[in-house]
Design a protein around this motif. Sequence first.
Motif, PDB file in Angstrom:
ATOM      1  N   GLU A  28       0.791  -1.064   0.015  1.00  0.00           N
ATOM      2  CA  GLU A  28      -0.121  -0.180  -0.247  1.00  0.00           C
ATOM      3  C   GLU A  28       0.815   1.070   0.135  1.00  0.00           C
ATOM      4  OE1 GLU A  28      -3.556   2.135  -0.615  1.00  0.00           O
ATOM      5  OE2 GLU A  28      -2.886   0.125  -0.220  1.00  0.00           O
ATOM      6  N   LYS A  29       1.926   1.198   0.900  1.00  0.00           N
ATOM      7  CA  LYS A  29       2.896   2.065   0.398  1.00  0.00           C
ATOM      8  C   LYS A  29       3.368   2.631  -0.139  1.00  0.00           C
ATOM      9  CE  LYS A  29       3.494   2.459   6.063  1.00  0.00           C
ATOM     10  NZ  LYS A  29       2.849   3.919   6.305  1.00  0.00           N
ATOM     11  N   GLU A  34       6.644   3.718  -8.422  1.00  0.00           N
ATOM     12  CA  GLU A  34       6.775   2.817  -9.715  1.00  0.00           C
ATOM     13  C   GLU A  34       6.870   1.660  -9.548  1.00  0.00           C
ATOM     14  OE1 GLU A  34       8.206   4.447 -13.615  1.00  0.00           O
ATOM     15  OE2 GLU A  34       6.909   6.359 -12.790  1.00  0.00           O
ATOM     16  N   THR A  35       7.073   1.581  -8.213  1.00  0.00           N
ATOM     17  CA  THR A  35       7.764  -0.142  -7.917  1.00  0.00           C
ATOM     18  C   THR A  35       7.292  -1.192  -8.213  1.00  0.00           C
ATOM     19  OG1 THR A  35       8.890   1.837  -5.643  1.00  0.00           O
ATOM     20  CG2 THR A  35       8.967  -0.962  -5.540  1.00  0.00           C
ATOM     21  N   ASP A  55      -4.547  -6.500  -5.432  1.00  0.00           N
ATOM     22  CA  ASP A  55      -3.220  -4.821  -5.286  1.00  0.00           C
ATOM     23  C   ASP A  55      -2.431  -4.176  -6.244  1.00  0.00           C
ATOM     24  OD1 ASP A  55      -5.611  -4.959  -2.965  1.00  0.00           O
ATOM     25  OD2 ASP A  55      -4.305  -5.128  -1.623  1.00  0.00           O
ATOM     26  N   GLY A  56      -2.311  -5.328  -7.335  1.00  0.00           N
ATOM     27  CA  GLY A  56      -1.363  -4.627  -8.298  1.00  0.00           C
ATOM     28  C   GLY A  56       0.305  -5.742  -8.233  1.00  0.00           C
ATOM     29  N   ALA A  57       0.274  -6.612  -7.146  1.00  0.00           N
ATOM     30  CA  ALA A  57       1.469  -7.786  -6.914  1.00  0.00           C
ATOM     31  C   ALA A  57       1.589  -8.191  -8.549  1.00  0.00           C
ATOM     32  CB  ALA A  57       1.284  -8.616  -6.378  1.00  0.00           C
ATOM     33  N   ASP A  58       2.975  -7.869  -9.020  1.00  0.00           N
ATOM     34  CA  ASP A  58       3.639  -8.590 -10.031  1.00  0.00           C
ATOM     35  C   ASP A  58       3.948  -9.779 -10.418  1.00  0.00           C
ATOM     36  OD1 ASP A  58       4.060  -6.022 -11.906  1.00  0.00           O
ATOM     37  OD2 ASP A  58       5.192  -5.652  -9.881  1.00  0.00           O
ATOM     38  N   ASP A  59       4.051 -11.133  -8.946  1.00  0.00           N
ATOM     39  CA  ASP A  59       4.273 -11.924  -8.730  1.00  0.00           C
ATOM     40  C   ASP A  59       4.289 -12.169  -7.398  1.00  0.00           C
ATOM     41  OD1 ASP A  59       4.759 -14.474  -9.874  1.00  0.00           O
ATOM     42  OD2 ASP A  59       6.541 -13.961 -10.869  1.00  0.00           O
TER      43      ASP A  59
END
Length: 103
Positions: A28-29, A34-35, A55-59
């Motif tokens: 969330e932080k 762009e991390t 929540d937007g995790a890439d993997d």
Amino acid sequence: MSAVANGKFDLAILDMQLPDGTGFEVREKLRCTETAVIFLTVIDDEGDIIRAFEDGADDYITKPFRLRELLARVKRTLNTHSDERRSSILMLSDVVTTPLYHL
């Protein structure tokens, strides 16, 4: 968690069970940055995995894991998020090396 707020990162590898919070709280932080985020955790609950991706995790990788597989996923994630600003040097605290994604 102050390092998260004050730092710039290309990639964060997060555990769900951290001493001062959860991986979701750290994610969330990082939301406004762009991390790229990879969750690497022992928690294999389908609900948590789906939430991480929503929540937007890439993997999302569950422990135990194979090191070469982790490196391949890191490489893929960094290549997906690469841009012209990326340095050819990997820095972690005071350790400097060539990037993993060039191996």
